[in-house]
Scaffold this active site. Structure first.
Site, short mmCIF file in Angstrom:
data_model
loop_
_atom_site.label_atom_id
_atom_site.label_comp_id
_atom_site.label_asym_id
_atom_site.label_seq_id
_atom_site.Cartn_x
_atom_site.Cartn_y
_atom_site.Cartn_z
N PRO A 262 -38.03 79.41 -2.60
CA PRO A 262 -37.33 79.67 -1.00
C PRO A 262 -35.93 79.66 -1.37
CG PRO A 262 -38.39 77.65 -1.71
CD PRO A 262 -38.91 78.44 -2.74
N GLU A 263 -34.98 80.08 -0.34
CA GLU A 263 -33.74 79.57 -0.20
C GLU A 263 -33.73 78.36 0.52
OE1 GLU A 263 -31.45 81.93 -1.29
OE2 GLU A 263 -32.80 83.61 -1.65
N LYS B 18 -34.44 72.54 -2.01
CA LYS B 18 -35.59 73.22 -1.70
C LYS B 18 -36.79 72.56 -1.76
CE LYS B 18 -33.34 77.33 -4.10
NZ LYS B 18 -33.70 78.32 -5.09
#
Length: 311
Positions: free
Chosen positions: A2-3, A51
């Site tokens: 994920p960002e 994250k």
């Protein structure tokens, strides 16, 4: 992976549902924590760290990482009847039940329960979090920027295209922001870190792109991520100023066919072409066998870049 902005938006959705609520039931469906029962504890806060997602419950913290497939979903309690999950039950890794909601973590790449006092040591390997609260204070922001640059410069011969993904150097940047940041700076991703003319400016572009996609600049739910909200500014790093909040692309269902506002300059645009110059976008696999990202994941990711704009 994920960002970093995905975790901030996720925390903004989960915190109002869990914070201040007492857990009536917990179900950890991983071998290490299968017998753990946190019922009766109150959730103090839900917050992101790079994250990672931290659910703080007094002296214990539920630590999770989404990796590629993970997600946390919220289901309202319906008169005591079990809610209908959107995903198969066998994908559930963690269930947290309150009087009003059931919060379920599906296919989490990492799930741990850590003493709260040890969380900082557990995540000590991470570089400065580009979405961390410290950037709001000018003095702290200066220190965080200097630390980010110092960590990036530790391996001057490393490709900047892989260095930006290494969460030990600077955290929060995923593949989308790696590709878009380098495009806006006009940097070939293969060039060594030592040849980047303005490393602090590069970090600030990535930070501002991330910040333009999280609350309060963007809503926690429903907003389409975009990196195209920029304008020319000779006084800004690489002559580009990120607009915060950024203009949001129109949802697909509300735009005219063929006229949807693009979300990215080069990311996944190998068929459409570079949004800046309309030239071809190159797609390749960029790897760095000498380094790892987070939690042992190798740095080998698809890369989109424009050979015309990024020289």
């Amino acid at each position: 992976m994920p960002e970093g902005d995905s975790l901030v938006r996720l925390a903004h959705r989960l915190d109002p549902v869990l914070s201040g609520r007492t857990l009536l039931r917990t179900d950890f469906r991983v071998p290490q924590w299968a017998t753990l029962d946190l019922s009766g504890r109150t959730v103090d806060a839900v917050r992101p760290r790079a994250k990672y997602l931290l659910m703080e419950l007094g002296d214990l913290t539920v630590l999770s990482h989404l990796k590629m497939e993970g997600r946390w979903d919220i289901y309202p309690d319906d008169g005591g009847r079990p809610p209908r999950w959107a995903r198969p039950e066998w994908q559930a890794r963690c269930v947290l039940q309150t009087a009003e909601h059931q919060v379920v973590g599906f296919q989490l790449g990492l799930l741990e329960v850590v003493p709260t006092a040890e969380v900082a040591d557990r995540l000590e390997f991470l570089g400065p979090d580009l979405l961390g609260p410290g950037w709001e204070d000018p003095e702290q922001a200066e220190r965080l920027l200097a630390e980010s640059v110092q960590r990036l410069e530790q391996d001057p011969d490393r490709m900047i295209g892989t260095a930006l993904l290494d969460q030990r150097l600077v955290s929060g940047i995923g593949n989308i922001y790696r590709c878009e940041t380098l495009l806006l700076a006009g940097l070939d991703p293969h060039r060594p870190v030592s040849s980047v003319p303005d490393l602090p400016g590069l970090v600030l572009i990535a930070r501002d792109l991330l910040r333009s996609n999280v609350p309060p600049a963007a809503p926690a739910r429903g907003a389409q991520r975009t990196t195209t909200g920029v304008r020319p500014d000779p006084s800004a790093p690489y002559g580009v100023r990120v607009v915060v909040p950024a203009p949001r692309p129109a949802p697909a269902g509300r735009s005219l066919p063929g006229r949807r506002t693009p979300s990215y300059f080069v990311y996944r645009r190998e068929r459409e072409g570079c949004l800046r110059c309309r030239g071809p976008v190159r797609l390749e696999e960029l790897s760095d066998s000498s380094a790892v990202q987070e939690e042992g994941s190798a740095l080998a990711r698809q890369l989109w870049w424009c050979p015309h704009c990024q020289r």
